[in-house]
Write an enzyme that holds these catalytic residues in place. Structure first.
Site, PDB file in Angstrom:
ATOM      1  CB  THR A 232      -0.916   0.021   1.239  1.00  0.00           C
ATOM      2  OG1 THR A 232      -0.102  -0.067   2.428  1.00  0.00           O
ATOM      3  CG2 THR A 232      -1.911  -1.122   1.221  1.00  0.00           C
ATOM      4  NE  ARG A 234       4.098   7.500  -3.196  1.00  0.00           N
ATOM      5  CZ  ARG A 234       3.172   7.800  -2.309  1.00  0.00           C
ATOM      6  NH1 ARG A 234       2.316   6.855  -1.918  1.00  0.00           N
ATOM      7  NH2 ARG A 234       3.073   9.015  -1.816  1.00  0.00           N
ATOM      8  CG  ASP A 258      -4.679   0.319  -2.498  1.00  0.00           C
ATOM      9  OD1 ASP A 258      -5.786   0.045  -3.008  1.00  0.00           O
ATOM     10  OD2 ASP A 258      -4.400   1.445  -2.022  1.00  0.00           O
ATOM     11  CD  GLU A 263      -1.364   4.337  -8.382  1.00  0.00           C
ATOM     12  OE1 GLU A 263      -1.250   3.381  -7.613  1.00  0.00           O
ATOM     13  OE2 GLU A 263      -1.430   5.525  -7.968  1.00  0.00           O
ATOM     14  CG  HIS A 284      -3.706   4.729  -4.918  1.00  0.00           C
ATOM     15  ND1 HIS A 284      -2.556   5.210  -5.528  1.00  0.00           N
ATOM     16  CD2 HIS A 284      -3.616   5.120  -3.615  1.00  0.00           C
ATOM     17  CE1 HIS A 284      -1.820   5.852  -4.632  1.00  0.00           C
ATOM     18  NE2 HIS A 284      -2.447   5.807  -3.471  1.00  0.00           N
ATOM     19  CB  VAL A 285      -9.519   2.453  -2.606  1.00  0.00           C
ATOM     20  CG1 VAL A 285      -9.978   2.980  -3.945  1.00  0.00           C
ATOM     21  CG2 VAL A 285      -9.430   0.919  -2.625  1.00  0.00           C
ATOM     22  CD1 TRP A 287      -6.041   6.447  -1.133  1.00  0.00           C
ATOM     23  CD2 TRP A 287      -7.092   8.167  -0.196  1.00  0.00           C
ATOM     24  NE1 TRP A 287      -6.786   7.050  -2.106  1.00  0.00           N
ATOM     25  CE2 TRP A 287      -7.448   8.112  -1.550  1.00  0.00           C
ATOM     26  CE3 TRP A 287      -7.638   9.161   0.615  1.00  0.00           C
ATOM     27  CZ2 TRP A 287      -8.319   9.019  -2.139  1.00  0.00           C
ATOM     28  CZ3 TRP A 287      -8.509  10.078   0.032  1.00  0.00           C
ATOM     29  CH2 TRP A 287      -8.834   9.998  -1.336  1.00  0.00           C
TER      30      TRP A 287
END
Length: 320
Positions: A232, A234, A258, A263, A284-285, A287
């Site tokens: 999670t 980079r 993730d 992206e 990428h969720v 966060w």
């Protein structure tokens, strides 16, 4: 009093709208996204720029003569030329701790999903395999407890520490890896040694020249065949081609990813292959819990408001 022009270059990355006190004289413009071609025109005349992923390089900063503050709607600042910003007297503030708990919870959720094979068993319940079972249950892939297993964490920042607290609360043993480029603390393990001994490893370090491609084919080969990888941090911390091959051939049991090095990903990315059934890929969720988004929005408003109030109360120079 001239209005303080504030622009958010990629506001669609934060669904919570920003609201400012009308008495402060803030003229706020939110753009869903900003292309490289539109960037110069949007930051021209802006006193404050908010950006999540839009890059501001040296040339763009030099052209933005009115710019006084950059607020990064994220934990990192790698999309800003910090050296040029400092030389021009432009303040740069990120929001480092808004999503630590959200990301840590995502890691733990991923551990449960992978170690307990939740997706495989959910499929068996709905595709008829459970219904055809001669027993009360349907047993397929091996289910592993989190309690008693060993989690290796690479990165001892806020998110790494939050992940460690939650893992220990579940009865996991936590080992920290040496951060690449830094001396090894007494309670840390050199990363190659750590990878060989853990049941799961979670990455929480920034992307630097020392960490790019940190998890490559060689290091994946050091892990146990039943171990899982979670990233999670980079995307470029992990070699995606090596990971796809490791998942296909059983070098490691599974992975939860993730973040990717580009992206959104382009078609043909190795981790988008449909046959990687042991990969849990999310967009990428980690966060993005509602609480984390609210904290991020609140902090951005505070940063902008604090700058504007300070500018309004600062003494003005008088001619002599």
């Amino acid at each position: 009093m001239s209005p303080h022009r504030v622009v958010f270059l990629d506001a669609a990355t934060l669904p919570f709208p920003l609201s400012f006190d009308a008495s402060l004289g803030i003229r706020y413009e939110a753009f869903e996204s900003t292309s490289a071609q539109a960037l110069a025109g949007r930051i021209d005349g802006a006193e404050i720029v908010i950006t999540n992923k839009v890059r501001l390089d040296a040339a763009q900063l030099r052209r933005a003569s009115a710019l006084k503050l950059i607020c990064v709607a994220a934990a990192g600042t790698d999309n800003i030329d910090l050296t040029t910003a400092a030389a021009l007297g432009i303040g740069v503030h990120n929001v480092p701790d808004y999503g630590s708990e959200s990301v840590a919870e995502h890691v733990i959720a991923s551990l449960f999903a992978l170690r307990r094979e939740l997706r495989a068993y959910a499929s068996a319940a709905s595709d008829g395999r459970w219904g055809r079972s001669p027993h009360f249950c349907w047993l397929g892939p091996s289910i592993h407890d989190l309690a008693g297993s060993v989690l290796g964490i690479v990165g001892r920042g806020r998110i790494g520490q939050a992940t460690a607290r939650k893992a220990r609360a579940l009865g996991m043993q936590v080992l920290f890896a040496q951060t690449p480029g830094k001396p090894c603390a007494d309670d840390e393990r050199e990363i190659d040694s750590l990878l060989a001994d853990v049941d799961a490893v979670s990455l929480h370090i920034p992307l630097t020249p020392a960490t790019r491609g940190l998890i490559d084919a060689r290091r994946l080969g050091l892990m146990k065949p039943q171990a899982v990888l979670i990233n999670t941090g980079r995307g470029a911390l992990v070699d995606p081609f090596a990971l796809a091959q490791a998942l296909r051939t059983g070098v490691i049991a599974a992975a939860a990813i993730d973040v990717l090095e580009q992206e959104p990903p382009r078609a043909g990315h190795p981790l988008l292959a449909p046959h990687l059934k042991n990969l849990l890929l999310t967009p990428h969720v980690a966060w993005a819990s509602q609480g984390a988004q609210q904290r991020l929005a609140t902090r951005l408003v505070e940063l902008v408001t604090g700058h504007v109030k300070a500018a309004q109360t600062a003494p003005t120079a008088t001619a002599t």
